[in-house]
Motif scaffolding. Structure first.
Motif, PDB file in Angstrom:
ATOM      1  N   THR A 197       0.819  -1.218   0.000  1.00 14.95           N
ATOM      2  CA  THR A 197       0.000   0.000   0.000  1.00 14.95           C
ATOM      3  C   THR A 197       0.850   1.265   0.000  1.00 14.95           C
ATOM      4  O   THR A 197       0.485   2.271  -0.631  1.00 14.95           O
ATOM      5  CB  THR A 197      -0.922  -0.002   1.228  1.00 14.95           C
ATOM      6  OG1 THR A 197      -0.130  -0.197   2.415  1.00 14.95           O
ATOM      7  CG2 THR A 197      -1.951  -1.119   1.128  1.00 14.95           C
ATOM      8  N   PHE A 230       0.378   3.986  -3.155  1.00 19.14           N
ATOM      9  CA  PHE A 230      -0.076   5.370  -2.971  1.00 19.14           C
ATOM     10  C   PHE A 230       1.060   6.387  -2.957  1.00 19.14           C
ATOM     11  O   PHE A 230       0.818   7.565  -2.705  1.00 19.14           O
ATOM     12  CB  PHE A 230      -0.878   5.484  -1.669  1.00 19.14           C
ATOM     13  CG  PHE A 230      -2.186   4.737  -1.701  1.00 19.14           C
ATOM     14  CD1 PHE A 230      -3.262   5.235  -2.409  1.00 19.14           C
ATOM     15  CD2 PHE A 230      -2.324   3.522  -1.034  1.00 19.14           C
ATOM     16  CE1 PHE A 230      -4.483   4.553  -2.442  1.00 19.14           C
ATOM     17  CE2 PHE A 230      -3.524   2.838  -1.057  1.00 19.14           C
ATOM     18  CZ  PHE A 230      -4.612   3.342  -1.771  1.00 19.14           C
ATOM     19  N   ASP A 231       2.267   5.939  -3.217  1.00 14.56           N
ATOM     20  CA  ASP A 231       3.402   6.867  -3.276  1.00 14.56           C
ATOM     21  C   ASP A 231       3.492   7.457  -4.688  1.00 14.56           C
ATOM     22  O   ASP A 231       3.739   6.732  -5.660  1.00 14.56           O
ATOM     23  CB  ASP A 231       4.687   6.121  -2.930  1.00 14.56           C
ATOM     24  CG  ASP A 231       5.870   7.065  -2.800  1.00 14.56           C
ATOM     25  OD1 ASP A 231       5.662   8.298  -2.900  1.00 14.56           O
ATOM     26  OD2 ASP A 231       7.001   6.567  -2.613  1.00 14.56           O
ATOM     27  N   LYS A 246       3.367  -1.099  -9.896  1.00 14.79           N
ATOM     28  CA  LYS A 246       2.589  -1.077  -8.663  1.00 14.79           C
ATOM     29  C   LYS A 246       1.720  -2.330  -8.583  1.00 14.79           C
ATOM     30  O   LYS A 246       1.213  -2.825  -9.581  1.00 14.79           O
ATOM     31  CB  LYS A 246       1.721   0.174  -8.600  1.00 14.79           C
ATOM     32  CG  LYS A 246       2.540   1.466  -8.484  1.00 14.79           C
ATOM     33  CD  LYS A 246       1.646   2.672  -8.299  1.00 14.79           C
ATOM     34  CE  LYS A 246       2.479   3.935  -8.133  1.00 14.79           C
ATOM     35  NZ  LYS A 246       1.636   5.147  -7.912  1.00 14.79           N
TER      36      LYS A 246
END
Length: 230
Positions: free
Chosen positions: A141, A145-146, A153
């Motif tokens: 996660t 979300f970075d 991803k």
């Protein structure tokens, strides 16, 4: 109480099975659905292998070649999951010994202590598995979300949810085993007295003693005089 222990053992047994299935699974993380729709291929990785598949149904898996080049969080998850499996095995052995429905383990007090120890081991097993799955999920996660992370991803795989479910079952079952010692102390064991049947010889002896002690009253002496014959 034995029925409650059987239910607790069934929960822990199912939890250990789920933890083993999650440990050997290769679906700890999968590629994002958005990228897989465009390329018609997807990648899923586990603790031991990296696999890739396409829309035609072809799959190819490659194991991790060396342990020294694996990322540290994967190594930590490996250790936690292996520890959980080992703790689950030893917890199962202690649980079988401590359950009231088995013939081994000694007295009820000893079996209750062994069952409590098994419950503690099952709780540690669930915590290790939950920590391993949570550590892996946190890494996924955080990368997803970075905004500065430009590599591939991934999303959470099915193995993580299976591992969480198994760890929850182990924790619940272990808690039930730990509470069994408290229930055993609250319900005292009923004692039964056994009166040996009296033998015929003892009955006869008592009868003889009783007859010896019993004295028949003496009849008053009769005095015969001359008026008795009139």
């Amino acid at each position: 109480m034995s029925g409650v222990q059987i239910i607790a053992f069934a929960l822990c047994f199912c939890g250990i099975g789920a933890i083993i299935a999650a440990t050997v699974s290769n679906e700890w993380k999968v590629t994002s659905r958005a990228s897989s729709v465009i390329t018609a291929t997807w990648v899923f990785q586990g603790l031991w292998m990296n696999c890739a598949g396409n829309a035609l149904g072809a799959f190819h898996c490659r194991p991790h070649l060396t342990i020294f080049k694996i990322e540290s969080y994967i190594q930590a998850c490996r250790g936690l999951m292996i520890a959980a499996v080992c703790l689950g095995f030893f917890g199962s052995v202690f649980a079988l010994v401590g359950m009231k429905c088995t013939k081994i383990g000694g007295s009820d007090q000893t079996k209750a202590k062994i069952a409590c120890l098994a419950g503690f081991i099952f709780i540690l097993c669930g915590l290790c598995a939950m920590a391993g799955c949570s550590l892996y999920a946190h890494r996924i996660t955080s990368e997803f979300f970075d905004p500065t992370y430009i590599a591939q991803k991934y999303e959470l795989g099915a193995a993580l949810f299976i591992g969480w479910a198994g760890s929850a079952l182990c924790i619940i079952g272990g808690s039930i085993f730990c509470f069994s010692i408290a229930e055993n102390n609250k319900t005292p064991r009923m004692g039964y007295t056994y009166n040996r049947a009296a033998s015929a010889m003892s009955i006869r002896t008592k009868g003889c003693n009783g007859s010896a002690d019993f004295k028949m009253p003496r009849a008053p002496p009769k005095h015969f005089d001359k008026n008795a014959y009139v």
